[in-house]
Design a protein around this motif. Structure first.
Motif, PDB file in Angstrom:
ATOM      1  N   ARG A   1      16.778 105.692  14.082  1.00 13.40           N
ATOM      2  CA  ARG A   1      15.890 106.481  13.219  1.00 13.40           C
ATOM      3  C   ARG A   1      16.698 107.217  12.159  1.00 13.40           C
ATOM      4  O   ARG A   1      17.802 107.689  12.429  1.00 13.40           O
ATOM      5  N   TRP A   2      16.105 107.365  10.961  1.00 12.93           N
ATOM      6  CA  TRP A   2      16.755 108.124   9.901  1.00 12.93           C
ATOM      7  C   TRP A   2      16.881 109.580  10.326  1.00 12.93           C
ATOM      8  O   TRP A   2      15.910 110.192  10.777  1.00 12.93           O
ATOM      9  N   ALA A   3      18.094 110.147  10.173  1.00 10.15           N
ATOM     10  CA  ALA A   3      18.360 111.524  10.554  1.00 10.15           C
ATOM     11  C   ALA A   3      18.645 112.410   9.337  1.00 10.15           C
ATOM     12  O   ALA A   3      18.715 113.622   9.466  1.00 10.15           O
ATOM     13  N   TYR A   4      18.802 111.795   8.178  1.00 10.14           N
ATOM     14  CA  TYR A   4      19.166 112.533   6.966  1.00 10.14           C
ATOM     15  C   TYR A   4      18.092 112.393   5.895  1.00 10.14           C
ATOM     16  O   TYR A   4      17.458 111.351   5.779  1.00 10.14           O
ATOM     17  N   MET A   5      17.954 113.466   5.073  1.00  8.20           N
ATOM     18  CA  MET A   5      17.089 113.431   3.896  1.00  8.20           C
ATOM     19  C   MET A   5      17.894 113.029   2.674  1.00  8.20           C
ATOM     20  O   MET A   5      17.394 112.407   1.756  1.00  8.20           O
ATOM     21  N   GLU A   6      19.136 113.479   2.647  1.00  6.45           N
ATOM     22  CA  GLU A   6      20.069 113.151   1.581  1.00  6.45           C
ATOM     23  C   GLU A   6      21.470 113.288   2.158  1.00  6.45           C
ATOM     24  O   GLU A   6      21.627 113.527   3.348  1.00  6.45           O
ATOM     25  N   ALA A   7      22.456 113.165   1.336  1.00  2.16           N
ATOM     26  CA  ALA A   7      23.836 113.065   1.807  1.00  2.16           C
ATOM     27  C   ALA A   7      24.272 114.151   2.785  1.00  2.16           C
ATOM     28  O   ALA A   7      25.020 113.877   3.715  1.00  2.16           O
ATOM     29  N   SER A   8      23.811 115.389   2.594  1.00  2.00           N
ATOM     30  CA  SER A   8      24.279 116.462   3.461  1.00  2.00           C
ATOM     31  C   SER A   8      23.161 117.325   4.048  1.00  2.00           C
ATOM     32  O   SER A   8      23.403 118.443   4.485  1.00  2.00           O
ATOM     33  N   HIS A   9      21.922 116.785   4.054  1.00  2.00           N
ATOM     34  CA  HIS A   9      20.799 117.528   4.617  1.00  2.00           C
ATOM     35  C   HIS A   9      20.054 116.661   5.623  1.00  2.00           C
ATOM     36  O   HIS A   9      19.682 115.523   5.318  1.00  2.00           O
ATOM     37  N   LEU A  10      19.832 117.235   6.795  1.00  2.16           N
ATOM     38  CA  LEU A  10      19.103 116.525   7.842  1.00  2.16           C
ATOM     39  C   LEU A  10      17.603 116.554   7.575  1.00  2.16           C
ATOM     40  O   LEU A  10      17.087 117.490   6.981  1.00  2.16           O
ATOM     41  N   ASN A  11      16.926 115.535   8.068  1.00  2.66           N
ATOM     42  CA  ASN A  11      15.467 115.553   8.053  1.00  2.66           C
ATOM     43  C   ASN A  11      15.015 116.195   9.370  1.00  2.66           C
ATOM     44  O   ASN A  11      15.850 116.584  10.195  1.00  2.66           O
ATOM     45  N   PRO A  12      13.713 116.344   9.603  1.00  2.00           N
ATOM     46  CA  PRO A  12      13.264 116.978  10.849  1.00  2.00           C
ATOM     47  C   PRO A  12      13.792 116.277  12.102  1.00  2.00           C
ATOM     48  O   PRO A  12      14.158 116.946  13.078  1.00  2.00           O
ATOM     49  N   TYR A  13      13.852 114.955  12.100  1.00  2.00           N
ATOM     50  CA  TYR A  13      14.386 114.256  13.269  1.00  2.00           C
ATOM     51  C   TYR A  13      15.858 114.605  13.476  1.00  2.00           C
ATOM     52  O   TYR A  13      16.285 114.901  14.596  1.00  2.00           O
ATOM     53  N   GLY A  14      16.643 114.583  12.394  1.00  2.00           N
ATOM     54  CA  GLY A  14      18.060 114.924  12.508  1.00  2.00           C
ATOM     55  C   GLY A  14      18.258 116.337  13.024  1.00  2.00           C
ATOM     56  O   GLY A  14      19.111 116.590  13.882  1.00  2.00           O
ATOM     57  N   ALA A  15      17.457 117.269  12.521  1.00  2.00           N
ATOM     58  CA  ALA A  15      17.543 118.652  12.991  1.00  2.00           C
ATOM     59  C   ALA A  15      17.186 118.751  14.470  1.00  2.00           C
ATOM     60  O   ALA A  15      17.804 119.509  15.221  1.00  2.00           O
ATOM     61  N   SER A  16      16.196 117.969  14.879  1.00  2.00           N
ATOM     62  CA  SER A  16      15.798 118.017  16.299  1.00  2.00           C
ATOM     63  C   SER A  16      16.917 117.527  17.215  1.00  2.00           C
ATOM     64  O   SER A  16      17.008 117.962  18.361  1.00  2.00           O
ATOM     65  N   LEU A  17      17.774 116.655  16.709  1.00  2.00           N
ATOM     66  CA  LEU A  17      18.897 116.183  17.520  1.00  2.00           C
ATOM     67  C   LEU A  17      19.869 117.317  17.847  1.00  2.00           C
ATOM     68  O   LEU A  17      20.541 117.287  18.875  1.00  2.00           O
ATOM     69  N   LEU A  18      19.921 118.308  16.968  1.00  2.00           N
ATOM     70  CA  LEU A  18      20.844 119.427  17.160  1.00  2.00           C
ATOM     71  C   LEU A  18      20.215 120.632  17.847  1.00  2.00           C
ATOM     72  O   LEU A  18      20.914 121.547  18.273  1.00  2.00           O
ATOM     73  N   SER A  19      18.904 120.644  17.950  1.00  2.00           N
ATOM     74  CA  SER A  19      18.219 121.843  18.444  1.00  2.00           C
ATOM     75  C   SER A  19      18.662 122.231  19.854  1.00  2.00           C
ATOM     76  O   SER A  19      18.793 123.424  20.144  1.00  2.00           O
ATOM     77  N   GLY A  20      18.917 121.278  20.702  1.00  2.00           N
ATOM     78  CA  GLY A  20      19.330 121.590  22.072  1.00  2.00           C
ATOM     79  C   GLY A  20      20.676 122.285  22.135  1.00  2.00           C
ATOM     80  O   GLY A  20      20.825 123.307  22.823  1.00  2.00           O
ATOM     81  N   VAL A  21      21.667 121.775  21.415  1.00  2.00           N
ATOM     82  CA  VAL A  21      23.001 122.391  21.465  1.00  2.00           C
ATOM     83  C   VAL A  21      23.016 123.746  20.759  1.00  2.00           C
ATOM     84  O   VAL A  21      23.725 124.656  21.182  1.00  2.00           O
ATOM     85  N   ILE A  22      22.219 123.884  19.707  1.00  2.00           N
ATOM     86  CA  ILE A  22      22.134 125.185  19.036  1.00  2.00           C
ATOM     87  C   ILE A  22      21.453 126.196  19.956  1.00  2.00           C
ATOM     88  O   ILE A  22      21.915 127.328  20.113  1.00  2.00           O
ATOM     89  N   GLY A  23      20.363 125.775  20.591  1.00  2.00           N
ATOM     90  CA  GLY A  23      19.671 126.654  21.537  1.00  2.00           C
ATOM     91  C   GLY A  23      20.570 127.067  22.687  1.00  2.00           C
ATOM     92  O   GLY A  23      20.580 128.226  23.096  1.00  2.00           O
ATOM     93  N   ASP A  24      21.355 126.130  23.204  1.00  2.00           N
ATOM     94  CA  ASP A  24      22.291 126.451  24.291  1.00  2.00           C
ATOM     95  C   ASP A  24      23.325 127.477  23.846  1.00  2.00           C
ATOM     96  O   ASP A  24      23.671 128.392  24.595  1.00  2.00           O
ATOM     97  N   ALA A  25      23.824 127.327  22.614  1.00  2.00           N
ATOM     98  CA  ALA A  25      24.820 128.272  22.098  1.00  2.00           C
ATOM     99  C   ALA A  25      24.230 129.670  21.958  1.00  2.00           C
ATOM    100  O   ALA A  25      24.879 130.668  22.299  1.00  2.00           O
ATOM    101  N   ILE A  26      23.000 129.754  21.488  1.00  2.00           N
ATOM    102  CA  ILE A  26      22.337 131.056  21.359  1.00  2.00           C
ATOM    103  C   ILE A  26      22.113 131.676  22.736  1.00  2.00           C
ATOM    104  O   ILE A  26      22.391 132.861  22.961  1.00  2.00           O
ATOM    105  N   GLU A  27      21.633 130.881  23.678  1.00  2.00           N
ATOM    106  CA  GLU A  27      21.421 131.365  25.037  1.00  2.00           C
ATOM    107  C   GLU A  27      22.723 131.847  25.666  1.00  2.00           C
ATOM    108  O   GLU A  27      22.743 132.878  26.369  1.00  2.00           O
ATOM    109  N   THR A  28      23.810 131.139  25.420  1.00  2.00           N
ATOM    110  CA  THR A  28      25.114 131.540  25.951  1.00  2.00           C
ATOM    111  C   THR A  28      25.497 132.918  25.434  1.00  2.00           C
ATOM    112  O   THR A  28      25.948 133.786  26.204  1.00  2.00           O
ATOM    113  N   GLN A  29      25.303 133.151  24.121  1.00  2.00           N
ATOM    114  CA  GLN A  29      25.659 134.450  23.558  1.00  2.00           C
ATOM    115  C   GLN A  29      24.738 135.562  24.081  1.00  2.00           C
ATOM    116  O   GLN A  29      25.202 136.680  24.350  1.00  2.00           O
ATOM    117  N   PHE A  30      23.459 135.280  24.257  1.00  2.00           N
ATOM    118  CA  PHE A  30      22.558 136.277  24.850  1.00  2.00           C
ATOM    119  C   PHE A  30      23.002 136.617  26.269  1.00  2.00           C
ATOM    120  O   PHE A  30      23.027 137.783  26.662  1.00  2.00           O
TER     121      PHE A  30
END
Length: 120
Positions: free
Chosen positions: A86-115
């Motif tokens: 599946r396409w994960a990018y909108m342009e060369a350096s910007h993710l589309n919603p699918y691409g962003a969703s691929l990162l949401s888990g690791v970003i959420g984990d990092a935030i939870e770790t800091q909390f």
């Protein structure tokens, strides 16, 4: 600002830049390029240099979580705008919603770790 925030005792989540992809100028969300160009993550010298500097300065500090999108977006060190078919990018350096969703888990984990480290 980032280094000052850490020095002041704030908890920080650093999200490194997404790898840059190669697109033809005709690519769009409505008419994606049928043959995207894959590139080696190792060839992204500027991006890698910044990442190495941040990890060297902040890695190991429990007030800082560093999220690197590269392992998710460039599995095996090869970067393509298409991830898991599946396409994960909108342009060369910007993710589309699918691409962003691929990162949401690791970003959420990092935030939870800091909390959790902050006692929150």
């Amino acid at each position: 600002m980032l280094f000052r925030s850490v020095a002041e005792g704030r908890r920080v989540v650093v999200i490194l830049e997404v790898p840059t992809m190669m697109f033809s100028k005709r690519v769009s969300l409505l008419r994606p390029d049928p043959s995207p160009r894959a590139t080696a993550l190792a060839d992204q010298v500027d991006r890698n240099e910044i990442a190495r500097m941040l990890v060297a300065r902040l890695g190991g500090d429990d007030r800082v979580s560093i999220v690197d999108p590269a392992p998710i977006l460039c599995p095996g060190g090869t970067c393509s705008p298409i991830v898991d078919g599946r396409w994960a990018y909108m342009e060369a350096s910007h993710l589309n919603p699918y691409g962003a969703s691929l990162l949401s888990g690791v970003i959420g984990d990092a935030i939870e770790t800091q909390f959790a480290r902050a006692g929150g």
